[in-house]
Scaffold this motif. Structure first.
Motif, PDB file in Angstrom:
ATOM      1  N   CYS A  11       0.769  -1.259   0.030  1.00  0.00           N
ATOM      2  CA  CYS A  11       0.261   0.014  -0.030  1.00  0.00           C
ATOM      3  C   CYS A  11       0.782   1.425  -0.138  1.00  0.00           C
ATOM      4  O   CYS A  11       0.621   1.977   1.076  1.00  0.00           O
ATOM      5  N   LEU A  12       1.280   1.685  -1.061  1.00  0.00           N
ATOM      6  CA  LEU A  12       1.775   3.031  -1.327  1.00  0.00           C
ATOM      7  C   LEU A  12       0.809   3.947  -2.265  1.00  0.00           C
ATOM      8  O   LEU A  12       1.171   4.994  -2.589  1.00  0.00           O
ATOM      9  N   ALA A  13      -0.465   3.334  -2.257  1.00  0.00           N
ATOM     10  CA  ALA A  13      -1.298   3.726  -3.522  1.00  0.00           C
ATOM     11  C   ALA A  13      -1.551   5.203  -3.305  1.00  0.00           C
ATOM     12  O   ALA A  13      -1.529   6.016  -4.241  1.00  0.00           O
ATOM     13  N   VAL A  14      -2.216   5.723  -1.944  1.00  0.00           N
ATOM     14  CA  VAL A  14      -2.558   6.672  -2.028  1.00  0.00           C
ATOM     15  C   VAL A  14      -1.534   8.028  -2.272  1.00  0.00           C
ATOM     16  O   VAL A  14      -1.420   8.961  -3.017  1.00  0.00           O
ATOM     17  N   ALA A  15      -0.183   7.815  -1.602  1.00  0.00           N
ATOM     18  CA  ALA A  15       0.709   8.815  -1.717  1.00  0.00           C
ATOM     19  C   ALA A  15       1.342   8.589  -3.104  1.00  0.00           C
ATOM     20  O   ALA A  15       1.796   9.740  -3.659  1.00  0.00           O
ATOM     21  N   TYR A  81      -3.233  -1.676 -11.080  1.00  0.00           N
ATOM     22  CA  TYR A  81      -3.954  -0.373 -10.440  1.00  0.00           C
ATOM     23  C   TYR A  81      -4.404  -0.771  -8.886  1.00  0.00           C
ATOM     24  O   TYR A  81      -4.347  -1.928  -8.798  1.00  0.00           O
ATOM     25  N   THR A  82      -4.548   0.292  -8.345  1.00  0.00           N
ATOM     26  CA  THR A  82      -5.054   0.018  -7.048  1.00  0.00           C
ATOM     27  C   THR A  82      -6.489   0.676  -6.631  1.00  0.00           C
ATOM     28  O   THR A  82      -6.674   1.666  -7.518  1.00  0.00           O
ATOM     29  N   LEU A  83      -7.327   0.315  -5.733  1.00  0.00           N
ATOM     30  CA  LEU A  83      -8.439   0.965  -5.357  1.00  0.00           C
ATOM     31  C   LEU A  83      -8.253   2.449  -5.015  1.00  0.00           C
ATOM     32  O   LEU A  83      -7.419   2.770  -4.476  1.00  0.00           O
ATOM     33  N   ASN A  84      -9.025   3.214  -5.696  1.00  0.00           N
ATOM     34  CA  ASN A  84      -9.135   4.754  -5.750  1.00  0.00           C
ATOM     35  C   ASN A  84      -9.978   5.114  -4.533  1.00  0.00           C
ATOM     36  O   ASN A  84     -11.002   4.787  -4.558  1.00  0.00           O
ATOM     37  N   PRO A  85      -8.862   6.039  -3.752  1.00  0.00           N
ATOM     38  CA  PRO A  85     -10.024   6.418  -2.563  1.00  0.00           C
ATOM     39  C   PRO A  85     -11.134   7.065  -2.826  1.00  0.00           C
ATOM     40  O   PRO A  85     -12.254   7.185  -2.072  1.00  0.00           O
ATOM     41  N   ASP A  86     -11.062   7.787  -3.771  1.00  0.00           N
ATOM     42  CA  ASP A  86     -12.175   8.824  -4.315  1.00  0.00           C
ATOM     43  C   ASP A  86     -13.565   7.844  -4.914  1.00  0.00           C
ATOM     44  O   ASP A  86     -14.589   8.424  -4.618  1.00  0.00           O
ATOM     45  N   PHE A  87     -13.197   6.830  -5.521  1.00  0.00           N
ATOM     46  CA  PHE A  87     -13.911   5.768  -5.591  1.00  0.00           C
ATOM     47  C   PHE A  87     -14.781   5.143  -4.378  1.00  0.00           C
ATOM     48  O   PHE A  87     -16.019   4.942  -4.220  1.00  0.00           O
ATOM     49  N   VAL A  88     -14.011   5.018  -3.413  1.00  0.00           N
ATOM     50  CA  VAL A  88     -14.615   4.516  -2.049  1.00  0.00           C
ATOM     51  C   VAL A  88     -15.530   5.724  -1.444  1.00  0.00           C
ATOM     52  O   VAL A  88     -16.576   5.455  -0.901  1.00  0.00           O
ATOM     53  N   ARG A  89     -15.072   6.675  -1.668  1.00  0.00           N
ATOM     54  CA  ARG A  89     -15.906   8.061  -1.178  1.00  0.00           C
ATOM     55  C   ARG A  89     -17.131   8.066  -1.880  1.00  0.00           C
ATOM     56  O   ARG A  89     -18.187   8.565  -1.277  1.00  0.00           O
ATOM     57  N   GLY A  90     -17.111   7.446  -3.001  1.00  0.00           N
ATOM     58  CA  GLY A  90     -18.400   7.765  -3.823  1.00  0.00           C
ATOM     59  C   GLY A  90     -18.574   8.947  -4.688  1.00  0.00           C
ATOM     60  O   GLY A  90     -19.693   9.431  -5.076  1.00  0.00           O
ATOM     61  N   ILE A  91     -17.393   9.535  -4.989  1.00  0.00           N
ATOM     62  CA  ILE A  91     -17.485  10.662  -5.591  1.00  0.00           C
ATOM     63  C   ILE A  91     -17.953  10.420  -7.186  1.00  0.00           C
ATOM     64  O   ILE A  91     -17.191   9.614  -7.770  1.00  0.00           O
ATOM     65  N   ALA A  92     -18.481  11.195  -7.652  1.00  0.00           N
ATOM     66  CA  ALA A  92     -19.203  10.860  -9.136  1.00  0.00           C
ATOM     67  C   ALA A  92     -17.944  11.058 -10.293  1.00  0.00           C
ATOM     68  O   ALA A  92     -17.212  11.957 -10.125  1.00  0.00           O
ATOM     69  N   LEU A  99      -3.728   3.723 -11.357  1.00  0.00           N
ATOM     70  CA  LEU A  99      -2.433   3.294 -11.778  1.00  0.00           C
ATOM     71  C   LEU A  99      -1.561   3.460 -10.467  1.00  0.00           C
ATOM     72  O   LEU A  99      -1.221   4.506 -10.187  1.00  0.00           O
ATOM     73  N   ARG A 100      -0.860   2.204 -10.253  1.00  0.00           N
ATOM     74  CA  ARG A 100       0.055   2.178  -8.990  1.00  0.00           C
ATOM     75  C   ARG A 100       1.227   2.119  -9.431  1.00  0.00           C
ATOM     76  O   ARG A 100       2.232   2.629  -9.008  1.00  0.00           O
ATOM     77  N   SER A 101       1.660   1.219 -10.230  1.00  0.00           N
ATOM     78  CA  SER A 101       2.979   0.963 -10.813  1.00  0.00           C
ATOM     79  C   SER A 101       2.868   0.074 -11.899  1.00  0.00           C
ATOM     80  O   SER A 101       2.062  -0.499 -12.576  1.00  0.00           O
ATOM     81  N   VAL A 102       4.221  -0.208 -12.775  1.00  0.00           N
ATOM     82  CA  VAL A 102       4.279  -1.344 -13.827  1.00  0.00           C
ATOM     83  C   VAL A 102       5.118  -2.327 -13.264  1.00  0.00           C
ATOM     84  O   VAL A 102       6.511  -2.107 -12.441  1.00  0.00           O
ATOM     85  N   ALA A 103       4.529  -3.686 -13.291  1.00  0.00           N
ATOM     86  CA  ALA A 103       5.425  -4.861 -12.859  1.00  0.00           C
ATOM     87  C   ALA A 103       6.169  -5.503 -13.993  1.00  0.00           C
ATOM     88  O   ALA A 103       5.604  -5.397 -15.107  1.00  0.00           O
TER      89      ALA A 103
END
Length: 257
Positions: A11-15, A81-92, A99-103
């Motif tokens: 979890c470095l996703a948000v940063a 890709y990682t879970l988007n906090p704004d999607f969690v919040r319900g922002i339209a 995108l988090r990284s390239v493996a």
């Protein structure tokens, strides 16, 4: 400590999300847009540099207890890709994942595999950020349908196929939906909102001393472990970059940069 169990990771996703150059769609019902060919090529190029190979060598040494004479880096990058906090919040109008990284897969001459995560340091510049044991990102990406992307929900160590119309759980340490079944995006949003919306960075939960973007303990599945132990595993975690690294049951390990 240079080696961290990947089962505590995620979890470095948000940063990191603010640095990532991917273009995002206008609606969560649309597929996220893949990184450009130039970004993929830059990430793969970084993975072939001596410092990246050194990270992979350290991972093989610490996790697999081998000293490879030769390490081959893959020529293909796999967007994660990682879970988007704004999607969690319900922002339209926001996508479910960012995108988090390239493996890029690293293979030792003895056959063991590891995965290097390339992340953007600044626009157009990518760095070798960490190496995980195994090649889950490559193997799971091979199962995606055309037009889908690989989405990680780090709090449950969950991997999904993110489609324009929903998500399909591929594997998870703490599954919240049936593996292999399509979950419409609207239902997935309600699900992650219920699990995480009150625990996002900036929430009262965090300000009152909570441990960040955490998951409330669900009713544990039949794992063969006592409920108290399972609950303790779920609750355990450490604060880091505003997120939480949760206990799960995977045997992957991380060698950070």
């Amino acid at each position: 400590m240079n080696t961290i169990c990947r089962k505590f990771s995620g979890c470095l996703a948000v940063a990191v999300a603010t640095l990532l150059p991917a273009t995002l769609p206008a609606s969560a019902s649309e597929n996220v847009v893949a990184p450009s060919a130039g970004d993929l090529a830059a990430a793969v190029s970084v993975a072939a540099q001596p410092d990246a190979i050194g990270l992979a060598r350290s991972n093989f040494r610490q996790v697999d207890h081998i000293e490879p004479q030769r390490i081959t880096m893959g020529e293909k990058g796999f967007p994660v890709y990682t879970l988007n906090p704004d999607f969690v919040r319900g922002i339209a109008g926001v996508p479910a994942g960012v995108l988090r990284s390239v493996a890029v897969t690293a293979t030792a001459d003895s056959g063991q595999k590891a995965t290097l995560q390339a992340m953007p340091e600044s626009p157009g510049k990518w760095v070798a950020a960490s190496v995980f044991s195994g090649n889950d990102e490559e193997s799971l990406s091979a199962r995606l349908r055309p037009g889908s992307v690989l989405l990680n929900e780090p709090q449950i160590n969950g991997w999904y196929e993110l489609r324009p119309d929903g998500v399909v759980l591929l594997q998870a340490s703490l599954p919240q939906s049936p593996v292999g079944e399509l979950l419409p995006l609207s239902e997935y949003q309600r699900s992650v909102h219920g699990r995480y919306a009150d625990k996002l960075p900036g929430s009262d939960y965090q300000r009152d001393g909570g441990i960040g973007f955490a998951q409330s303990a669900p009713q544990p599945a039949d794992t063969g472990l006592p409920v108290s132990i399972v609950a303790g595993l779920i609750a355990a975690g450490v604060a880091g970059m505003g997120l939480v690294l949760f206990t799960v049951w995977r045997k992957r390990r991380l060698t950070p940069r």
